[in-house]
Design a protein around this motif. Structure first.
Motif, PDB file in Angstrom:
ATOM      1  N   GLU A  81       0.825  -1.208   0.000  1.00  0.00           N
ATOM      2  CA  GLU A  81       0.000   0.000   0.000  1.00  0.00           C
ATOM      3  C   GLU A  81       0.863   1.263   0.000  1.00  0.00           C
ATOM      4  OE1 GLU A  81      -3.791  -1.817   2.466  1.00  0.00           O
ATOM      5  OE2 GLU A  81      -2.129  -0.878   3.543  1.00  0.00           O
ATOM      6  N   LEU A  82       1.932   1.254   0.777  1.00  0.00           N
ATOM      7  CA  LEU A  82       2.814   2.411   0.828  1.00  0.00           C
ATOM      8  C   LEU A  82       3.565   2.590  -0.484  1.00  0.00           C
ATOM      9  CD1 LEU A  82       4.174   1.975   4.452  1.00  0.00           C
ATOM     10  CD2 LEU A  82       2.422   3.562   3.670  1.00  0.00           C
ATOM     11  N   ASP A  83       4.000   1.487  -1.081  1.00  0.00           N
ATOM     12  CA  ASP A  83       4.660   1.565  -2.385  1.00  0.00           C
ATOM     13  C   ASP A  83       3.694   2.072  -3.450  1.00  0.00           C
ATOM     14  OD1 ASP A  83       7.046   0.697  -1.335  1.00  0.00           O
ATOM     15  OD2 ASP A  83       6.743  -1.402  -1.918  1.00  0.00           O
ATOM     16  N   SER A  84       2.433   1.685  -3.334  1.00  0.00           N
ATOM     17  CA  SER A  84       1.418   2.145  -4.268  1.00  0.00           C
ATOM     18  C   SER A  84       1.226   3.659  -4.167  1.00  0.00           C
ATOM     19  CB  SER A  84       0.098   1.424  -3.991  1.00  0.00           C
ATOM     20  OG  SER A  84      -0.940   1.981  -4.739  1.00  0.00           O
ATOM     21  N   LEU A  85       1.250   4.194  -2.950  1.00  0.00           N
ATOM     22  CA  LEU A  85       1.131   5.647  -2.781  1.00  0.00           C
ATOM     23  C   LEU A  85       2.331   6.372  -3.384  1.00  0.00           C
ATOM     24  CD1 LEU A  85      -0.347   5.969   0.814  1.00  0.00           C
ATOM     25  CD2 LEU A  85      -1.459   6.541  -1.330  1.00  0.00           C
ATOM     26  N   ASP A  86       3.522   5.816  -3.204  1.00  0.00           N
ATOM     27  CA  ASP A  86       4.708   6.404  -3.836  1.00  0.00           C
ATOM     28  C   ASP A  86       4.584   6.385  -5.356  1.00  0.00           C
ATOM     29  OD1 ASP A  86       6.338   7.318  -1.755  1.00  0.00           O
ATOM     30  OD2 ASP A  86       7.151   5.320  -1.390  1.00  0.00           O
ATOM     31  N   ARG A  87       4.097   5.274  -5.883  1.00  0.00           N
ATOM     32  CA  ARG A  87       3.927   5.142  -7.325  1.00  0.00           C
ATOM     33  C   ARG A  87       2.903   6.154  -7.864  1.00  0.00           C
ATOM     34  NH1 ARG A  87       2.301   0.161  -7.267  1.00  0.00           N
ATOM     35  NH2 ARG A  87       4.300  -0.574  -6.525  1.00  0.00           N
ATOM     36  N   LYS A  88       1.799   6.320  -7.138  1.00  0.00           N
ATOM     37  CA  LYS A  88       0.779   7.292  -7.544  1.00  0.00           C
ATOM     38  C   LYS A  88       1.337   8.708  -7.520  1.00  0.00           C
ATOM     39  CE  LYS A  88      -3.311   4.709  -6.141  1.00  0.00           C
ATOM     40  NZ  LYS A  88      -4.445   4.638  -5.186  1.00  0.00           N
ATOM     41  N   THR A  89       2.177   8.993  -6.534  1.00  0.00           N
ATOM     42  CA  THR A  89       2.806  10.312  -6.456  1.00  0.00           C
ATOM     43  C   THR A  89       3.665  10.562  -7.685  1.00  0.00           C
ATOM     44  OG1 THR A  89       2.853  10.159  -4.044  1.00  0.00           O
ATOM     45  CG2 THR A  89       4.284  11.801  -5.056  1.00  0.00           C
ATOM     46  N   ARG A  90       4.471   9.575  -8.050  1.00  0.00           N
ATOM     47  CA  ARG A  90       5.330   9.730  -9.231  1.00  0.00           C
ATOM     48  C   ARG A  90       4.508   9.846 -10.511  1.00  0.00           C
ATOM     49  NH1 ARG A  90       8.261   5.642  -6.490  1.00  0.00           N
ATOM     50  NH2 ARG A  90       7.576   4.099  -8.007  1.00  0.00           N
ATOM     51  N   LYS A  91       3.406   9.097 -10.619  1.00  0.00           N
ATOM     52  CA  LYS A  91       2.538   9.198 -11.800  1.00  0.00           C
ATOM     53  C   LYS A  91       1.926  10.585 -11.914  1.00  0.00           C
ATOM     54  CE  LYS A  91       1.137   4.392 -12.407  1.00  0.00           C
ATOM     55  NZ  LYS A  91       0.031   3.434 -12.391  1.00  0.00           N
ATOM     56  N   LEU A  92       1.470  11.122 -10.788  1.00  0.00           N
ATOM     57  CA  LEU A  92       0.912  12.470 -10.802  1.00  0.00           C
ATOM     58  C   LEU A  92       1.969  13.500 -11.166  1.00  0.00           C
ATOM     59  CD1 LEU A  92      -1.428  12.406  -7.679  1.00  0.00           C
ATOM     60  CD2 LEU A  92      -2.109  12.672 -10.058  1.00  0.00           C
ATOM     61  N   MET A  93       3.177  13.322 -10.653  1.00  0.00           N
ATOM     62  CA  MET A  93       4.255  14.244 -10.989  1.00  0.00           C
ATOM     63  C   MET A  93       4.562  14.188 -12.476  1.00  0.00           C
ATOM     64  SD  MET A  93       6.830  13.886  -7.736  1.00  0.00           S
ATOM     65  CE  MET A  93       7.950  15.166  -8.283  1.00  0.00           C
ATOM     66  N   THR A  94       4.541  13.006 -13.062  1.00  0.00           N
ATOM     67  CA  THR A  94       4.778  12.864 -14.502  1.00  0.00           C
ATOM     68  C   THR A  94       3.639  13.505 -15.289  1.00  0.00           C
ATOM     69  OG1 THR A  94       5.974  10.814 -14.119  1.00  0.00           O
ATOM     70  CG2 THR A  94       5.194  11.196 -16.350  1.00  0.00           C
ATOM     71  N   PHE A  95       2.421  13.291 -14.858  1.00  0.00           N
ATOM     72  CA  PHE A  95       1.251  13.851 -15.542  1.00  0.00           C
ATOM     73  C   PHE A  95       1.278  15.374 -15.538  1.00  0.00           C
ATOM     74  CE2 PHE A  95      -3.184  15.308 -15.514  1.00  0.00           C
ATOM     75  CZ  PHE A  95      -3.617  14.767 -16.711  1.00  0.00           C
ATOM     76  N   HIS A  96       1.770  15.979 -14.447  1.00  0.00           N
ATOM     77  CA  HIS A  96       1.813  17.430 -14.321  1.00  0.00           C
ATOM     78  C   HIS A  96       3.174  18.008 -14.720  1.00  0.00           C
ATOM     79  CE1 HIS A  96      -2.137  18.010 -12.513  1.00  0.00           C
ATOM     80  NE2 HIS A  96      -1.917  16.893 -11.854  1.00  0.00           N
ATOM     81  N   TYR A  97       3.970  17.232 -15.424  1.00  0.00           N
ATOM     82  CA  TYR A  97       5.273  17.656 -15.949  1.00  0.00           C
ATOM     83  C   TYR A  97       6.252  18.088 -14.855  1.00  0.00           C
ATOM     84  CZ  TYR A  97       2.523  17.673 -20.200  1.00  0.00           C
ATOM     85  OH  TYR A  97       1.697  17.302 -21.224  1.00  0.00           O
ATOM     86  N   ALA A  98       6.160  17.480 -13.689  1.00  0.00           N
ATOM     87  CA  ALA A  98       7.108  17.753 -12.613  1.00  0.00           C
ATOM     88  C   ALA A  98       8.185  16.674 -12.550  1.00  0.00           C
ATOM     89  CB  ALA A  98       6.387  17.845 -11.279  1.00  0.00           C
TER      90      ALA A  98
END
Length: 164
Positions: A81-98
């Motif tokens: 679950e914690l790894d999934s939250l990290d992964r979602k954070t990175r996906k959002l950062m990629t989506f928002h060009y960060a």
């Protein structure tokens, strides 16, 4: 009571104590969903704000990560679950060009002094908070040794370690 009526108590109704949903026990499943959604919502808001790179990372570390850190040691988070939250954070950062899709993930979590971006990992944050709470009032020799040598002290959050 007037008329001999008893007070009705609904056992199925949960209440919040310090922001944690409880009944006779902590509702881990519901609480995980609420906390995860709040964390992701905060990360989205920070990324939509169009801050520069350094300030975006600082905002995530200081506004979104504490939502998860507060529940460390209270909710039974799994590694997945914690790894999934990290992964979602990175996906959002990629989506928002960060974050570039082909950039190094490890460099994202390295301190700025070493050429990284200093993003706090959800997984490590929860682990350090749990260990900090264990070590704070412990009399066990092994935990005292960890506390004395400051093995899990994060260079970015020295105040958080002292207050854990």
């Amino acid at each position: 009571m007037p008329n001999g009526q008893a007070i009705k108590y609904h056992q199925s109704e949960a209440y919040k104590y310090l922001g944690i949903l409880q009944l006779d026990y902590i509702k881990h499943g519901q609480l995980k969903n609420v906390v995860s959604k709040e964390y992701i919502q905060r990360v989205r808001k920070v990324l939509k704000s169009k801050l520069n790179g350094g300030n975006t990372i600082k905002a995530i570390n200081s506004w979104a990560i504490p939502v998860i850190r507060y529940t460390a040691g209270i909710i039974n988070w799994t590694q997945m679950e914690l790894d999934s939250l990290d992964r979602k954070t990175r996906k959002l950062m990629t989506f928002h060009y960060a974050l570039h899709p082909h950039s190094d993930v490890d460099r994202l979590y390295l301190p700025r002094k070493l050429g990284g971006r200093s993003l706090l990992q959800v997984n490590q944050t929860v682990g350090k908070a749990c260990i900090g709470r264990l070590c704070k009032n412990s009399t066990q020799p092994a935990l005292l040794e960890v506390k004395n040598k400051e093995m899990f002290k994060d260079s970015m959050s020295e105040v958080a370690w002292a207050n854990a």
